[in-house]
Design an enzyme around this catalytic site. Structure first.
Site, PDB file in Angstrom:
ATOM      1  N   CYS A  87       3.445  -0.161  10.020  1.00 53.22           N
ATOM      2  CA  CYS A  87       2.763   1.132   9.899  1.00 53.22           C
ATOM      3  C   CYS A  87       1.254   0.867   9.795  1.00 53.22           C
ATOM      4  O   CYS A  87       0.812  -0.292   9.714  1.00 53.22           O
ATOM      5  CB  CYS A  87       3.249   1.847   8.644  1.00 53.22           C
ATOM      6  SG  CYS A  87       2.828   0.925   7.146  1.00 53.22           S
ATOM      7  N   HIS A  99       6.388  -6.087   1.662  1.00 51.48           N
ATOM      8  CA  HIS A  99       7.745  -6.477   1.291  1.00 51.48           C
ATOM      9  C   HIS A  99       8.519  -6.965   2.513  1.00 51.48           C
ATOM     10  O   HIS A  99       9.385  -6.266   3.046  1.00 51.48           O
ATOM     11  CB  HIS A  99       8.467  -5.301   0.620  1.00 51.48           C
ATOM     12  CG  HIS A  99       8.125  -5.175  -0.822  1.00 51.48           C
ATOM     13  ND1 HIS A  99       8.156  -3.971  -1.503  1.00 51.48           N
ATOM     14  CD2 HIS A  99       7.748  -6.098  -1.726  1.00 51.48           C
ATOM     15  CE1 HIS A  99       7.810  -4.175  -2.772  1.00 51.48           C
ATOM     16  NE2 HIS A  99       7.554  -5.454  -2.925  1.00 51.48           N
ATOM     17  N   HIS A 105       0.544  -2.265  -1.626  1.00 48.37           N
ATOM     18  CA  HIS A 105       1.130  -1.251  -2.514  1.00 48.37           C
ATOM     19  C   HIS A 105       0.168  -0.821  -3.598  1.00 48.37           C
ATOM     20  O   HIS A 105       0.452   0.103  -4.354  1.00 48.37           O
ATOM     21  CB  HIS A 105       2.383  -1.811  -3.195  1.00 48.37           C
ATOM     22  CG  HIS A 105       3.343  -2.452  -2.262  1.00 48.37           C
ATOM     23  ND1 HIS A 105       3.369  -3.811  -2.038  1.00 48.37           N
ATOM     24  CD2 HIS A 105       4.298  -1.923  -1.479  1.00 48.37           C
ATOM     25  CE1 HIS A 105       4.312  -4.096  -1.152  1.00 48.37           C
ATOM     26  NE2 HIS A 105       4.883  -2.970  -0.789  1.00 48.37           N
ATOM     27  N   CYS A 151      -3.098   0.412   0.756  1.00 51.37           N
ATOM     28  CA  CYS A 151      -3.006   1.425   1.809  1.00 51.37           C
ATOM     29  C   CYS A 151      -3.787   2.663   1.367  1.00 51.37           C
ATOM     30  O   CYS A 151      -3.626   3.135   0.230  1.00 51.37           O
ATOM     31  CB  CYS A 151      -1.540   1.789   2.058  1.00 51.37           C
ATOM     32  SG  CYS A 151      -1.374   3.182   3.185  1.00 51.37           S
ATOM     33  N   HIS A 173       8.990  -0.965  -8.735  1.00 52.30           N
ATOM     34  CA  HIS A 173       8.261  -1.087  -7.469  1.00 52.30           C
ATOM     35  C   HIS A 173       6.763  -1.144  -7.752  1.00 52.30           C
ATOM     36  O   HIS A 173       6.235  -0.356  -8.536  1.00 52.30           O
ATOM     37  CB  HIS A 173       8.576   0.095  -6.552  1.00 52.30           C
ATOM     38  CG  HIS A 173       8.123  -0.118  -5.145  1.00 52.30           C
ATOM     39  ND1 HIS A 173       6.804   0.041  -4.748  1.00 52.30           N
ATOM     40  CD2 HIS A 173       8.795  -0.512  -4.033  1.00 52.30           C
ATOM     41  CE1 HIS A 173       6.708  -0.232  -3.453  1.00 52.30           C
ATOM     42  NE2 HIS A 173       7.903  -0.568  -3.001  1.00 52.30           N
ATOM     43  N   GLU A 190       4.164  -0.239  -6.138  1.00 43.83           N
ATOM     44  CA  GLU A 190       3.352   0.965  -5.865  1.00 43.83           C
ATOM     45  C   GLU A 190       3.443   1.958  -7.020  1.00 43.83           C
ATOM     46  O   GLU A 190       2.424   2.461  -7.516  1.00 43.83           O
ATOM     47  CB  GLU A 190       3.797   1.635  -4.562  1.00 43.83           C
ATOM     48  CG  GLU A 190       2.947   2.876  -4.256  1.00 43.83           C
ATOM     49  CD  GLU A 190       3.551   3.771  -3.192  1.00 43.83           C
ATOM     50  OE1 GLU A 190       4.098   3.247  -2.202  1.00 43.83           O
ATOM     51  OE2 GLU A 190       3.482   4.998  -3.369  1.00 43.83           O
ATOM     52  N   THR A 196       5.334   6.741  -2.114  1.00 46.21           N
ATOM     53  CA  THR A 196       5.177   7.213  -0.731  1.00 46.21           C
ATOM     54  C   THR A 196       6.386   6.946   0.162  1.00 46.21           C
ATOM     55  O   THR A 196       6.460   7.478   1.261  1.00 46.21           O
ATOM     56  CB  THR A 196       3.949   6.536  -0.080  1.00 46.21           C
ATOM     57  OG1 THR A 196       4.088   5.117  -0.242  1.00 46.21           O
ATOM     58  CG2 THR A 196       2.664   6.999  -0.717  1.00 46.21           C
ATOM     59  N   CYS A 205       4.731   9.510   2.573  1.00 44.33           N
ATOM     60  CA  CYS A 205       3.947   9.062   3.726  1.00 44.33           C
ATOM     61  C   CYS A 205       4.548   9.570   5.044  1.00 44.33           C
ATOM     62  O   CYS A 205       5.767   9.546   5.239  1.00 44.33           O
ATOM     63  CB  CYS A 205       3.922   7.545   3.695  1.00 44.33           C
ATOM     64  SG  CYS A 205       3.532   6.776   5.243  1.00 44.33           S
ATOM     65  N   SER A 211      12.289  -3.999   0.666  1.00 43.76           N
ATOM     66  CA  SER A 211      11.388  -2.986   1.230  1.00 43.76           C
ATOM     67  C   SER A 211      11.978  -1.603   1.010  1.00 43.76           C
ATOM     68  O   SER A 211      13.027  -1.261   1.562  1.00 43.76           O
ATOM     69  CB  SER A 211      11.209  -3.263   2.732  1.00 43.76           C
ATOM     70  OG  SER A 211      10.785  -2.108   3.399  1.00 43.76           O
TER      71      SER A 211
HETATM   72  S1  SF4 Z   1       2.128   4.544   2.424  1.00 43.16           S
HETATM   73 FE1  SF4 Z   1       2.918   4.706   4.508  1.00 43.16          FE
HETATM   74  S2  SF4 Z   1       1.267   3.924   5.811  1.00 43.16           S
HETATM   75 FE2  SF4 Z   1       0.857   3.230   3.713  1.00 43.16          FE
HETATM   76  S3  SF4 Z   1       1.793   1.187   3.570  1.00 43.16           S
HETATM   77 FE3  SF4 Z   1       3.290   2.666   2.795  1.00 43.16          FE
HETATM   78  S4  SF4 Z   1       4.574   3.176   4.589  1.00 43.16           S
HETATM   79 FE4  SF4 Z   1       2.677   2.222   5.348  1.00 43.16          FE
END
Ligand code: SF4
Length: 290
Positions: free
Chosen positions: A13, A42, A78, A100, A128, A130, A165, A193, A221
Site C-alpha cells: 500500500c 509486518h 505503524h 504512515c 498491535h 499501531e 486502520t 484505511c 499482519s
Molecule cells: S494505514 Fe493503510 S496505507 Fe497506511 S500502512 Fe496501514 S494499510 Fe498501508
C-alpha cells in the site's frame, strides 16, 4: 490452473511503499547498520530482505553497548509513541519517521478528541504496535478489542471512538452501535484505511467467484488476517507468507484460484505464488483418501 489476482489492492500500500523506500534509501548511505524501532512492516520475508541490506531492529544489546550517537533509526510504519521518539532523540539518533501518514492523522484525531474532553477508545488489537502507539499519544485513552469489553464500559458524558486502520469495517460498525448507548455525547471518528477497505471488498468479490483463495501476507499482519477472514465464508482459503508453503496437492480438483495479498507483501512473493499456481494443470484429480 487459472489464477485471478485482486485487481488493484494487493501488495504494498502507499504507507508501506513510503516506509520501505525510506529504509532502502537509508541503507544506501554507507552506514553499516540502520536501526528500526520495531518491525518496519509486518512481513517476515520483507524484514529478512531489509536485514540483508543492514537494516534491522534495535536490540537491547545495541542499547547496552551504547555508542548510538549520530546513528540512524527508522520509526516503523505503524507509528511509535511520543516516548519512543523522545528516547531516540535523547540517545542521539538521527530519526527517520516512516509512520504512515494515515496513522499519523489518526494519532492527531485522538489527541484532539481528548483535548475536547472526550474519553477516547481505540478499537484494535491490544498488542498491535499501531493501536499501542496511538493510545500512547493520549493521557487516558484505552484500547478495546471486543464487543463484550464495549458492553462492559460505564456511561460517559463524552465518549469518542477511533479505529486501528486495518480492522474489519463490519466489526467496527458493531462496536459503534454499542458505544452509542454508552454516552450522553458520542463521537464516531473511526477511520479505517481506504486501502484496507478496498482490499477487503476485492477479496470478497474474488472469493465469491473462484474455487479457492490464496492470501499472501505476514502471519502477524492485521490487514492480511482480515483478508483471510472475509474470504473464508466464500471458499476454502489458505494464508501463506511465501510460495514454499504450497504444494500441488493442495489444489487437487481446482481450476480457478483467487489471489489476494496484504499491504506489506512484496511483489516478488506474489509473483512467485502466481507462477507456482499457473504451472499446476487445471483440475488435478484428488488423491485417494485426501
Ligand atoms: S494505514 Fe493503510 S496505507 Fe497506511 S500502512 Fe496501514 S494499510 Fe498501508
Amino acid at each position: 490452473m487459472q489464477v485471478r489476482r485482486a485487481p488493484t489492492y494487493s501488495g504494498f500500500c502507499g504507507g508501506v511503499k513510503r516506509a520501505w523506500n525510506r529504509a532502502v534509501k537509508a541503507s544506501q548511505t554507507g552506514e553499516e547498520t540502520i536501526y528500526l524501532s520495531g518491525k518496519l512492516i509486518h512481513n517476515t520475508p520483507a524484514m529478512r530482505e531489509l536485514a540483508s541490506l543492514g537494516v534491522r531492529e534495535l536490540s537491547g544489546a545495541d542499547i547496552a553497548e551504547g555508542n548510538l550517537e549520530g546513528r540512524t533509526i527508522i520509526m516503523r510504519a505503524h507509528g511509535e509513541g511520543p516516548v519512543a521518539f523522545a528516547d531516540a532523540e535523547a540517545r542521539g539518533f538521527k530519526v527517520i519517521d516512516a509512520t504512515c501518514p494515515i496513522v499519523t492523522a489518526v494519532q492527531k484525531i485522538a489527541v484532539q478528541l481528548e483535548n475536547d474532553g472526550y474519553q477516547v477508545v481505540i478499537f484494535g488489537h491490544r498488542n498491535h504496535p499501531e493501536a499501542r502507539a496511538t493510545v500512547a499519544y493520549t493521557d487516558h485513552g484505552f484500547i478495546i478489542e471486543t464487543l463484550e469489553e464495549a458492553q462492559a464500559l460505564p456511561h460517559y458524558a463524552k465518549l469518542a471512538s477511533i479505529a486501528q486502520t486495518t480492522v474489519l469495517q463490519a466489526d467496527y460498525a458493531d462496536l459503534v452501535a454499542v458505544l452509542r448507548t454508552k454516552a450522553d455525547h458520542y463521537e464516531d471518528r473511526g477511520r479505517i484505511c481506504g486501502w484496507t477497505l478496498h482490499a477487503q471488498d476485492e477479496a470478497v468479490a474474488l472469493a465469491s467467484s473462484v474455487e479457492m483463495m490464496v492470501v499472501v501476507g505476514g502471519r502477524d499482519s492485521s490487514n492480511t488476517i482480515q483478508l483471510v477472514r472475509v474470504s473464508e465464508p466464500h471458499c476454502p482459503t489458505l494464508h501463506i507468507e511465501t510460495v514454499d508453503e504450497l504444494t500441488v496437492e493442495m489444489f487437487a480438483g481446482r481450476s480457478v484460484v483467487g489471489l489476494a495479498a496484504g499491504a506489506s507483501t512484496r511483489e516478488s512473493d506474489i509473483a512467485a505464488v502466481i507462477s507456482f499456481l499457473e504451472a499446476i494443470p487445471a483440475a488435478v484429480p484428488a488423491l485417494a483418501g485426501a
